[in-house]
Design a protein around this motif. Structure first.
Motif, PDB file in Angstrom:
ATOM      1  N   THR A 126      37.565  14.620  44.254  1.00 34.95           N
ATOM      2  CA  THR A 126      38.447  15.778  44.299  1.00 34.95           C
ATOM      3  C   THR A 126      37.948  16.849  43.331  1.00 34.95           C
ATOM      4  O   THR A 126      37.744  16.581  42.146  1.00 34.95           O
ATOM      5  N   LEU A 127      37.751  18.054  43.859  1.00 28.75           N
ATOM      6  CA  LEU A 127      37.285  19.182  43.058  1.00 28.75           C
ATOM      7  C   LEU A 127      38.280  20.336  43.211  1.00 28.75           C
ATOM      8  O   LEU A 127      38.718  20.631  44.331  1.00 28.75           O
ATOM      9  N   VAL A 128      38.620  20.989  42.108  1.00 33.71           N
ATOM     10  CA  VAL A 128      39.618  22.051  42.122  1.00 33.71           C
ATOM     11  C   VAL A 128      39.183  23.171  41.186  1.00 33.71           C
ATOM     12  O   VAL A 128      38.586  22.916  40.140  1.00 33.71           O
ATOM     13  N   ARG A 129      39.506  24.396  41.570  1.00 35.17           N
ATOM     14  CA  ARG A 129      39.287  25.535  40.677  1.00 35.17           C
ATOM     15  C   ARG A 129      40.590  25.808  39.920  1.00 35.17           C
ATOM     16  O   ARG A 129      41.447  26.554  40.377  1.00 35.17           O
ATOM     17  N   LEU A 130      40.726  25.175  38.764  1.00 35.12           N
ATOM     18  CA  LEU A 130      41.929  25.321  37.946  1.00 35.12           C
ATOM     19  C   LEU A 130      41.767  26.395  36.876  1.00 35.12           C
ATOM     20  O   LEU A 130      42.760  26.892  36.343  1.00 35.12           O
ATOM     21  N   ASP A 131      40.515  26.714  36.543  1.00 34.07           N
ATOM     22  CA  ASP A 131      40.223  27.623  35.441  1.00 34.07           C
ATOM     23  C   ASP A 131      39.718  28.954  36.002  1.00 34.07           C
ATOM     24  O   ASP A 131      38.863  28.974  36.890  1.00 34.07           O
ATOM     25  N   ARG A 132      40.210  30.057  35.466  1.00 34.10           N
ATOM     26  CA  ARG A 132      39.825  31.366  35.981  1.00 34.10           C
ATOM     27  C   ARG A 132      40.166  32.433  34.957  1.00 34.10           C
ATOM     28  O   ARG A 132      40.805  32.166  33.927  1.00 34.10           O
ATOM     29  N   ALA A 133      39.747  33.671  35.270  1.00 37.76           N
ATOM     30  CA  ALA A 133      40.080  34.837  34.454  1.00 37.76           C
ATOM     31  C   ALA A 133      40.736  35.888  35.345  1.00 37.76           C
ATOM     32  O   ALA A 133      40.215  36.208  36.410  1.00 37.76           O
ATOM     33  N   LEU A 134      41.875  36.402  34.885  1.00 37.31           N
ATOM     34  CA  LEU A 134      42.607  37.450  35.582  1.00 37.31           C
ATOM     35  C   LEU A 134      42.666  38.689  34.695  1.00 37.31           C
ATOM     36  O   LEU A 134      42.753  38.570  33.468  1.00 37.31           O
ATOM     37  N   VAL A 135      42.625  39.873  35.307  1.00 41.39           N
ATOM     38  CA  VAL A 135      42.661  41.116  34.538  1.00 41.39           C
ATOM     39  C   VAL A 135      43.513  42.156  35.254  1.00 41.39           C
ATOM     40  O   VAL A 135      43.744  42.066  36.462  1.00 41.39           O
ATOM     41  N   ASN A 136      43.959  43.159  34.505  1.00 40.14           N
ATOM     42  CA  ASN A 136      44.654  44.288  35.125  1.00 40.14           C
ATOM     43  C   ASN A 136      43.670  45.430  35.380  1.00 40.14           C
ATOM     44  O   ASN A 136      42.482  45.353  35.037  1.00 40.14           O
ATOM     45  N   ASP A 137      44.146  46.502  35.993  1.00 34.86           N
ATOM     46  CA  ASP A 137      43.267  47.627  36.337  1.00 34.86           C
ATOM     47  C   ASP A 137      42.664  48.263  35.096  1.00 34.86           C
ATOM     48  O   ASP A 137      41.502  48.699  35.100  1.00 34.86           O
ATOM     49  N   ALA A 138      43.461  48.337  34.014  1.00 30.01           N
ATOM     50  CA  ALA A 138      42.961  48.966  32.790  1.00 30.01           C
ATOM     51  C   ALA A 138      41.770  48.200  32.227  1.00 30.01           C
ATOM     52  O   ALA A 138      40.835  48.804  31.677  1.00 30.01           O
ATOM     53  N   TRP A 139      41.782  46.862  32.369  1.00 27.93           N
ATOM     54  CA  TRP A 139      40.631  46.072  31.919  1.00 27.93           C
ATOM     55  C   TRP A 139      39.399  46.410  32.767  1.00 27.93           C
ATOM     56  O   TRP A 139      38.304  46.604  32.244  1.00 27.93           O
ATOM     57  N   MET A 140      39.579  46.481  34.080  1.00 27.56           N
ATOM     58  CA  MET A 140      38.447  46.778  34.955  1.00 27.56           C
ATOM     59  C   MET A 140      37.886  48.169  34.690  1.00 27.56           C
ATOM     60  O   MET A 140      36.666  48.375  34.768  1.00 27.56           O
ATOM     61  N   ASN A 141      38.751  49.115  34.371  1.00 28.13           N
ATOM     62  CA  ASN A 141      38.271  50.464  34.072  1.00 28.13           C
ATOM     63  C   ASN A 141      37.517  50.512  32.748  1.00 28.13           C
ATOM     64  O   ASN A 141      36.572  51.294  32.592  1.00 28.13           O
ATOM     65  N   THR A 142      37.921  49.670  31.793  1.00 29.68           N
ATOM     66  CA  THR A 142      37.287  49.649  30.470  1.00 29.68           C
ATOM     67  C   THR A 142      36.050  48.764  30.455  1.00 29.68           C
ATOM     68  O   THR A 142      35.041  49.099  29.829  1.00 29.68           O
ATOM     69  N   PHE A 143      36.124  47.627  31.144  1.00 30.71           N
ATOM     70  CA  PHE A 143      35.015  46.660  31.166  1.00 30.71           C
ATOM     71  C   PHE A 143      34.634  46.348  32.620  1.00 30.71           C
ATOM     72  O   PHE A 143      34.835  45.222  33.095  1.00 30.71           O
ATOM     73  N   PRO A 144      34.095  47.311  33.362  1.00 36.41           N
ATOM     74  CA  PRO A 144      33.813  47.073  34.784  1.00 36.41           C
ATOM     75  C   PRO A 144      32.719  46.037  35.021  1.00 36.41           C
ATOM     76  O   PRO A 144      32.610  45.510  36.127  1.00 36.41           O
ATOM     77  N   GLN A 145      31.919  45.737  34.015  1.00 36.28           N
ATOM     78  CA  GLN A 145      30.835  44.765  34.194  1.00 36.28           C
ATOM     79  C   GLN A 145      31.219  43.363  33.736  1.00 36.28           C
ATOM     80  O   GLN A 145      30.349  42.551  33.411  1.00 36.28           O
TER      81      GLN A 145
END
Length: 231
Positions: A126-145
């Motif tokens: 059994t393999l699951v993607r339990l770990d991830r990173a979520l961001v808001n729009d302001a994060w993407m605008n500040t750190f797009p890379q």
């Protein structure tokens, strides 16, 4: 909590950190002076394996959600999934956690995606993607890379997650494209994906071209052009 829980956060002396809240399932902090005249927020998460206790995670994070002008990153082990594709098992089918999904939608968050193997936790077959990173729009605008790497497992059943800022990534500037799960229910959605998705070795260019086509198909050409001007 002795040997049975807790979240550790470490940082270099030159980084200015303010702990805003210590919650049993997350640590919420603010980073100051890393960017001139701008602060940003990070929440490191360990979601309880107990589903009833995990409800407190979504409520706690939502109560701390900033307005969308402040960059916010939420990263860690959520112990929940957002899509059936996040789980691969010979004995059970992955089921989206509605409370998790509602939290992501209500706070206007997006998944940063990843580079590396698709699943972060394994037990037997059994393999699951339990770990991830979520961001808001302001994060993407500040750190797009921003880019998440799924690294190897070291004395754990979870993979390490590493977040980097890649200055040479060819990512379009501006407002990120938002995908709504309801679009998958459209009777022509599968045909649209088969017709418009094309990968030529560069994931970012491929996604950019696909979302351009998606804007036209989902919203119509007039609104798609307006969306393009805002990017």
């Amino acid at each position: 909590m002795g040997f049975s829980g807790g979240i550790w956060v470490g940082w270099e002396d030159f980084i200015h950190i303010k702990i805003i809240q210590n919650h049993p399932q997350f640590t919420f902090l603010r980073v100051d002076n890393h960017i001139p005249n701008k602060s940003f927020l990070i929440s490191f998460v360990y979601g309880s394996p107990d589903r009833s206790k995990r409800k407190l995670l979504w409520k706690g994070l939502q109560s701390m959600a900033p307005n969308n002008t402040i960059p916010w990153l939420i990263m860690g082990d959520f112990n929940a999934i957002l899509s059936p594709a996040d789980k691969k098992s010979p004995t059970s089918i992955g089921k989206r956690c509605d409370l998790f999904g509602n939290f992501v939608d209500s706070c206007d968050l997006q998944d940063l995606g990843f580079k590396g193997p698709p699943f972060t936790w394994q037990r037997g077959e059994t393999l699951v993607r339990l770990d991830r990173a979520l961001v808001n729009d302001a994060w993407m605008n500040t750190f797009p890379q921003s880019l998440v790497h799924h690294l190897t497992r070291i004395k754990s059943d979870h993979r390490l997650l590493l977040l980097t800022i890649e200055p040479d990534l060819n990512i379009p500037n501006g407002r990120p494209f938002r995908f709504l799960a309801g679009w998958t229910q459209h009777k022509e959605f599968n045909n649209f994906v088969k017709d418009k998705w094309e990968f030529k070795g560069n994931m970012y260019d491929s996604l950019y071209n696909f979302t351009d086509s998606g804007c036209v198909w989902f919203f119509g050409e007039t609104e798609a052009k307006a969306n393009e001007r805002s990017r």
